[in-house]
Enzyme design. Structure first.
Site, PDB file in Angstrom:
ATOM      1  N   ASP A  39       0.818  -1.204   0.000  1.00  0.00           N
ATOM      2  CA  ASP A  39       0.000   0.000   0.000  1.00  0.00           C
ATOM      3  C   ASP A  39       0.861   1.267   0.000  1.00  0.00           C
ATOM      4  O   ASP A  39       1.766   1.412   0.827  1.00  0.00           O
ATOM      5  CB  ASP A  39      -0.895  -0.004   1.252  1.00  0.00           C
ATOM      6  CG  ASP A  39      -2.214   0.714   1.033  1.00  0.00           C
ATOM      7  OD1 ASP A  39      -2.252   1.641   0.219  1.00  0.00           O
ATOM      8  OD2 ASP A  39      -3.206   0.344   1.690  1.00  0.00           O
ATOM      9  N   ASP A  40       0.565   2.193  -0.926  1.00  0.00           N
ATOM     10  CA  ASP A  40       1.204   3.524  -0.966  1.00  0.00           C
ATOM     11  C   ASP A  40       2.709   3.481  -1.237  1.00  0.00           C
ATOM     12  O   ASP A  40       3.444   4.387  -0.828  1.00  0.00           O
ATOM     13  CB  ASP A  40       0.969   4.276   0.352  1.00  0.00           C
ATOM     14  CG  ASP A  40      -0.472   4.748   0.524  1.00  0.00           C
ATOM     15  OD1 ASP A  40      -1.281   4.525  -0.379  1.00  0.00           O
ATOM     16  OD2 ASP A  40      -0.785   5.335   1.581  1.00  0.00           O
ATOM     17  N   CYS A  78      -6.755   3.674  -3.173  1.00  0.00           N
ATOM     18  CA  CYS A  78      -6.577   2.247  -2.926  1.00  0.00           C
ATOM     19  C   CYS A  78      -7.748   1.355  -3.342  1.00  0.00           C
ATOM     20  O   CYS A  78      -7.570   0.403  -4.087  1.00  0.00           O
ATOM     21  CB  CYS A  78      -6.207   2.000  -1.464  1.00  0.00           C
ATOM     22  SG  CYS A  78      -7.392   2.652  -0.281  1.00  0.00           S
ATOM     23  N   HIS A 132      -9.972  -3.557  -0.849  1.00  0.00           N
ATOM     24  CA  HIS A 132     -10.009  -2.622   0.285  1.00  0.00           C
ATOM     25  C   HIS A 132     -10.816  -3.207   1.442  1.00  0.00           C
ATOM     26  O   HIS A 132     -10.468  -3.020   2.604  1.00  0.00           O
ATOM     27  CB  HIS A 132     -10.604  -1.286  -0.152  1.00  0.00           C
ATOM     28  CG  HIS A 132     -10.544  -0.225   0.904  1.00  0.00           C
ATOM     29  ND1 HIS A 132      -9.377   0.415   1.239  1.00  0.00           N
ATOM     30  CD2 HIS A 132     -11.500   0.281   1.722  1.00  0.00           C
ATOM     31  CE1 HIS A 132      -9.608   1.290   2.205  1.00  0.00           C
ATOM     32  NE2 HIS A 132     -10.882   1.231   2.514  1.00  0.00           N
ATOM     33  N   ASP A 313      -0.091  -0.206  -4.911  1.00  0.00           N
ATOM     34  CA  ASP A 313      -1.395   0.112  -5.511  1.00  0.00           C
ATOM     35  C   ASP A 313      -1.449   1.488  -6.172  1.00  0.00           C
ATOM     36  O   ASP A 313      -2.305   1.759  -7.005  1.00  0.00           O
ATOM     37  CB  ASP A 313      -2.539  -0.064  -4.507  1.00  0.00           C
ATOM     38  CG  ASP A 313      -2.374   0.742  -3.232  1.00  0.00           C
ATOM     39  OD1 ASP A 313      -1.348   1.403  -3.051  1.00  0.00           O
ATOM     40  OD2 ASP A 313      -3.305   0.695  -2.386  1.00  0.00           O
ATOM     41  N   HIS A 314      -0.525   2.370  -5.836  1.00  0.00           N
ATOM     42  CA  HIS A 314      -0.366   3.682  -6.470  1.00  0.00           C
ATOM     43  C   HIS A 314       0.851   4.336  -5.838  1.00  0.00           C
ATOM     44  O   HIS A 314       1.448   3.797  -4.901  1.00  0.00           O
ATOM     45  CB  HIS A 314      -1.598   4.576  -6.279  1.00  0.00           C
ATOM     46  CG  HIS A 314      -2.210   4.461  -4.911  1.00  0.00           C
ATOM     47  ND1 HIS A 314      -1.545   4.862  -3.771  1.00  0.00           N
ATOM     48  CD2 HIS A 314      -3.398   3.962  -4.496  1.00  0.00           C
ATOM     49  CE1 HIS A 314      -2.308   4.615  -2.717  1.00  0.00           C
ATOM     50  NE2 HIS A 314      -3.428   4.058  -3.131  1.00  0.00           N
TER      51      HIS A 314
END
Length: 469
Positions: A39-40, A78, A132, A313-314
């Site tokens: 994540d992130d 997300c 999520h 995810d980004h």
């Protein structure tokens, strides 16, 4: 990867002649998949050319993988990013919009990647944050596991603050064992799964949804100690040029919801550097947990027939354009890490071909010999794994009204209304402006190029871009 053919030699006696004969029997063995979502995670790692974040396990994985230097999420938030990736379909004006997106609500008729694999004999296990919400697409999984979110904080006082506030503290350094935090518990669960699966006759789709470095930046003290805050600098893009429309920015509400963060304005420099320090520590902590799992994959002998996919995810803004968090159409939020290790076929190569996250689904279909569902909009990057050039060297990413076309060195964004009429534009040439500080879209000399890119964006943002759910 084509199914691996195992030759089984079967001996039998022909009694009348006393001759021993051997017969070859072909058995298809599907490759396993270890699917690691982080994540992130920014592509601010050693194998991407940075040298300040300590992530030895990701570096080791990259050395035996195909690393995508220009991989882009299709939406920088997300929930939507994960639903888009796992269905292989694009966000639209009415589908996959925000963090609260669910696949079941936004695209219930799409066959997700885990569902397709389950339907074709794979054991599917969701560990940690994959979708999520853990109750999304539940029938696609044989098993779903998620740690209690209380373990975001290790210290009692931090947990009390979390109970009595909206978000709690933005970071924590605690002198505790790795397994006290969520991702430490996650690593132990995935390791237990690998130990069980090594004797299974079923191929598996085993996931590891790592939470860090998502806020709050909490990690054992030893990972904070890897870095000297005095050496941490604010990014070179810590400014907001007047040529960039105000629409492109946000007030980073995600961060401001945490305690001791100013509700508006720029962050104090000391706080900004403490947040960057916390992010680095959280990445190193996540790296260590991933390393434990990859080591176990080797110990069990499963690595020889297991495809490993790792993706963030980004991206995430760490002061870039004086912003924090994701939720924007700048490259810092759209570009993210993507690695794929295919046994016997990848050896640490770096690809500069532009790749979208919706391309992961059809790629895994090709590598496992499965038919790609007709709802999938991505394109397999197996040709890139095979050393060929990509047939599709572009990407489209979207956030709210902003839609970005990434083509070559050009980053073109339009903010459009519900009828597709543009009300703001942004164009950067990364060849001369990698930090995205000079918006070319309104300069007369680029008018023809903007018109061309606007038409191309509409051709590529998807045939059902305006379709209602």
């Amino acid at each position: 990867m084509k199914s691996i053919v195992v030759l089984i030699l079967v001996s039998f006696f022909v009694s009348c002649k006393g001759i021993v004969a051997k017969q070859e029997v072909k058995v298809d063995v599907k490759p396993n998949i270890l699917f690691i979502a982080v994540d992130d995670l920014r592509p601010e790692l050693n194998f991407y050319g940075a040298n300040h974040i300590k992530s030895p396990n990701l570096d080791k994985l990259a050395a035996s993988s195909l690393v995508f230097n220009r991989a882009y999420c299709n939406i920088p938030v997300c929930g939507a990013s994960r639903a888009s990736l796992l269905t292989g379909t694009r966000p639209t004006r009415n589908r996959f919009l925000g963090y609260s997106t669910t696949k079941d609500k936004d695209y219930p008729t799409a066959v997700s990647l885990p569902m397709l694999l389950k339907q074709n004999g794979y054991k599917t296990i969701s560990n940690g944050k994959i979708y999520h919400y853990e109750n999304d697409d539940v029938t696609a999984w044989n098993e779903i596991w998620k740690a209690d979110e209380l373990w975001s904080y290790a210290l009692q006082e931090s947990q009390e603050i979390r109970k009595n506030t909206f978000r709690g503290l933005p970071f924590e350094s605690a002198d505790v064992h790795d397994s006290v935090y969520v991702d430490g518990k996650l690593a132990l669960k995935v390791i237990r799964d690998l130990q069980k699966l090594k004797t299974s006759k079923e191929p598996f789709f085993l996931t590891m949804g790592v939470v860090k470095p998502h806020l709050p930046f909490c990690a054992p003290k030893k990972y904070w100690d890897l870095y000297d805050r005095k050496s941490i600098e604010l990014p070179a893009s810590y400014l907001r040029p007047k040529s960039i429309p105000k629409t492109a920015y946000h007030n980073f509400g995600e961060l401001r919801n945490y305690e001791n963060i100013p509700k508006d304005g720029d962050l104090p420099e000391a706080l900004a550097k403490e947040l960057i320090h916390g992010y680095y520590a959280a990445v190193s902590y996540a790296d260590a947990q991933i390393g434990l799992v990859l080591d176990e994959l080797e110990k069990t002998g499963l690595a020889e027939n297991t495809i490993v996919v790792l993706w963030g995810d980004h991206g995430w803004n760490l002061g870039d354009h004086k912003m924090w968090s994701k939720h924007v159409n700048f490259e810092t939020a759209l570009r993210a890490p993507l690695l794929i290790k295919v046994p016997g076929r990848t050896k640490g190569e770096m690809s500069n071909d532009i790749t979208e996250f919706i391309d992961i689904y059809p790629t895994l279909c090709d590598l496992t010999g499965l038919k790609i569902p007709n709802t999938v909009e991505g394109k397999s990057f197996v040709p890139i794994i095979n050393g060929e050039k990509s047939e599709k060297n572009w990407a489209v990413s979207k956030f709210k009204d902003g839609v970005t076309l990434i083509k070559g060195d050009l980053f073109y964004t339009e903010w459009t209304d519900k009828n597709g009429v543009a009300y703001e534009r942004m164009l950067f040439n990364h060849k001369t402006d990698a930090l995205e500080l000079d918006n070319l879209a309104e300069k007369p000399k680029y008018k023809k190029l903007v018109t061309q890119l606007s038409l191309e964006l509409r051709e590529k943002w998807g045939t059902d871009f305006f379709k209602k759910k």
